[in-house]
Scaffold this active site. Structure first.
Site, PDB file in Angstrom:
ATOM      1  N   PHE A 289      69.867  46.401   4.965  1.00  0.00           N
ATOM      2  CA  PHE A 289      69.415  46.403   3.561  1.00  0.00           C
ATOM      3  C   PHE A 289      70.446  45.604   2.773  1.00  0.00           C
ATOM      4  O   PHE A 289      71.638  45.910   2.842  1.00  0.00           O
ATOM      5  CB  PHE A 289      69.356  47.824   2.968  1.00  0.00           C
ATOM      6  CG  PHE A 289      69.200  47.812   1.458  1.00  0.00           C
ATOM      7  CD1 PHE A 289      67.952  47.968   0.883  1.00  0.00           C
ATOM      8  CD2 PHE A 289      70.295  47.621   0.613  1.00  0.00           C
ATOM      9  CE1 PHE A 289      67.790  47.919  -0.507  1.00  0.00           C
ATOM     10  CE2 PHE A 289      70.151  47.568  -0.774  1.00  0.00           C
ATOM     11  CZ  PHE A 289      68.890  47.726  -1.324  1.00  0.00           C
ATOM     12  N   GLU A 290      69.965  44.640   2.033  1.00  0.00           N
ATOM     13  CA  GLU A 290      70.842  43.934   1.101  1.00  0.00           C
ATOM     14  C   GLU A 290      69.971  43.393  -0.005  1.00  0.00           C
ATOM     15  O   GLU A 290      68.886  42.858   0.283  1.00  0.00           O
ATOM     16  CB  GLU A 290      71.476  42.691   1.756  1.00  0.00           C
ATOM     17  CG  GLU A 290      72.637  42.911   2.671  1.00  0.00           C
ATOM     18  CD  GLU A 290      73.129  41.604   3.322  1.00  0.00           C
ATOM     19  OE1 GLU A 290      72.320  40.678   3.521  1.00  0.00           O
ATOM     20  OE2 GLU A 290      74.309  41.524   3.622  1.00  0.00           O
TER      21      GLU A 290
END
Ligand code: GTP
Ligand code: MG
Length: 402
Positions: A289-290
């Site tokens: 996740f970014e």
């Protein structure tokens, strides 16, 4: 009783008039619309516009409308950020990617319709494109990764790299013997943000196959990043396997010495080093996740950093992951307040979950995660350290059990 001639004419006229009216009103002959409206009271609007009582031709009425009334309004385009989702995947990942897309669409993107870029070292097949473009509510783009971004650079000693893979296999290091995993980590570290399809965007949100989102996201995280001048964000953090990054910190220190101008004044070195920069404590933001700034990754500072690391060869002589590579960059080259922890984004990539502590958030956002399963505040997470070193107050309830 006798009828006069005049009476007989009246009766005959009435009979004929009745017969004519009966013929007209029961006729199956098509009549022009304006005639129907004139003989059918109440169908004309006060402003003189005829109501469309007659059904539209089948083709038109069967066409889905672009904005069905049951759905909430779409965000005006002028309020959107210049941003995209991005997923690196193979054709065989299609069904796991499909699940991830549904999570994102149902919890967020159905109201925003952001684009989605899919990248692959091979060619995407028609099935992949059909399944994914049908699920994404925004535009979809499919890109092939140039060979020079997904292959051994000429300065890598192939025999040495092969020897390392053999050793790591014996030591049972996860993905230790994989060549493709190394190309993937190097690509995510240094290239995805400069793929030609990504050049048009300023922010990205990385999505992997098989991930899950557990709460509604009733605002635009891209806009949040933009409006609050954030460059990097995370929801999960943890310690890296030491064997995979044995010399990564040596490389990072070399870079810091060569390029002191790239080190941020208000950096967060203490997040990644517990002894003032002597050693790496293995803390990193989990990069599956970014949400981040592409302009930051495309900046001279980040590119100098990547190039310096790449030349040292650790993507192949060890198994440097893109998560520690991004995290060290963010901790050293961004100001503390340019990094954001999205507490209200509930997310899982096997085997770790982030679920907000706050019961109000979970209720309001219709979350379906169990906060007891949240990884954040247990000993293997670095999130508490991030709050301490960024000098921020931890979210309410972070110390207690539920
Ligand atoms: N095109 C392509 N994508 C890959 C390849 N290997 C991994 N990926 C993608 O790269 C991302 C990271 O790979 P993952 O296999 O999820 O790696 P991970 O998250 O460390 O490990 P697990 O999810 O636990 O398997 C995912 O989006 C994958 O789809 C590859 O050889 N080719
Ligand atoms: Mg993964």
């Amino acid at each position: 009783m006798f009828l006069s001639g005049r009476h007989i004419r009246y009766v005959m006229f009435a009979v004929v008039a009745l017969a004519v009216f009966y013929f007209i009103s029961s006729s199956s002959l098509p009549l022009p619309g304006n005639v129907v409206s004139k003989i059918t009271p109440g169908t004309q609007e006060p402003d003189g516009q005829d109501k469309q009582d007659t059904p539209a031709p089948a083709e038109e009425s069967e066409k889905p409308t672009s904005q069905p009334a049951a759905q909430p309004p779409v965000q005006p385009a002028s309020q959107l950020a210049n941003a995209t989702f991005v997923t690196l995947a193979r054709n065989t990942d299609v069904w796991e990617v499909a699940k991830s897309i549904r999570h994102i669409e149902d919890r967020f993107n159905k109201d925003y319709h952001y684009s989605w870029v899919f990248l692959n070292d091979g060619d995407f097949d028609d099935t992949f494109k059909e399944i994914t473009s049908n699920l994404v509510s925004g535009k979809t783009h499919y890109g092939k990764i140039p060979r020079e971004h997904w292959s051994f650079p000429e300065f890598i000693d192939q025999d040495r790299a092969a020897e390392v893979r053999k050793e790591m296999k014996q030591k049972q290091v996860i993905y230790g013997d994989s060549i493709s995993y190394r190309h993937m980590c190097r690509y995510e570290s240094g290239f995805f943000f400069r793929h030609e399809l990504m050049n048009q965007f300023e922010f990205y949100w990385r999505v992997e196959p098989s991930i899950e989102y557990f709460c509604d996201i009733p605002y635009d995280p891209f806009r949040f990043m933009q409006d609050n001048k954030k460059k990097y964000s995370f929801v999960l953090s943890l310690f890296e396997y030491k064997e995979t990054v044995a010399t990564l910190w040596d490389s990072a220190k070399k870079f810091m010495q060569a390029h002191p101008e790239h080190i941020a004044e208000n950096n967060n070195l203490d997040f990644i080093s517990s002894d003032g920069g002597e050693t790496y404590n293995l803390c990193h933001f989990w990069s599956n996740f970014e949400i981040g700034s592409l302009n930051w990754l495309r900046s001279k500072a980040y590119l100098d950093y990547f190039e310096s690391l790449d030349k040292d060869g650790g993507f192949f002589y060890e198994r440097w992951g893109d998560a520690p590579v991004h995290s060290i960059a963010a901790a050293l080259m961004l100001s503390k307040d340019e990094i954001h922890f999205f507490d209200d984004i509930a997310y899982r990539h096997v085997p770790f979950l982030h679920c907000p502590n706050d019961p109000e958030i979970r209720k309001e956002r219709k979350c379906h995660c169990n906060p007891d399963d949240s990884f954040d505040w247990n000993g293997y997470s670095c999130t508490a350290r991030w709050f301490d070193t960024a000098k921020l107050e931890k979210p309410a309830g972070s110390q207690k059990k539920h």
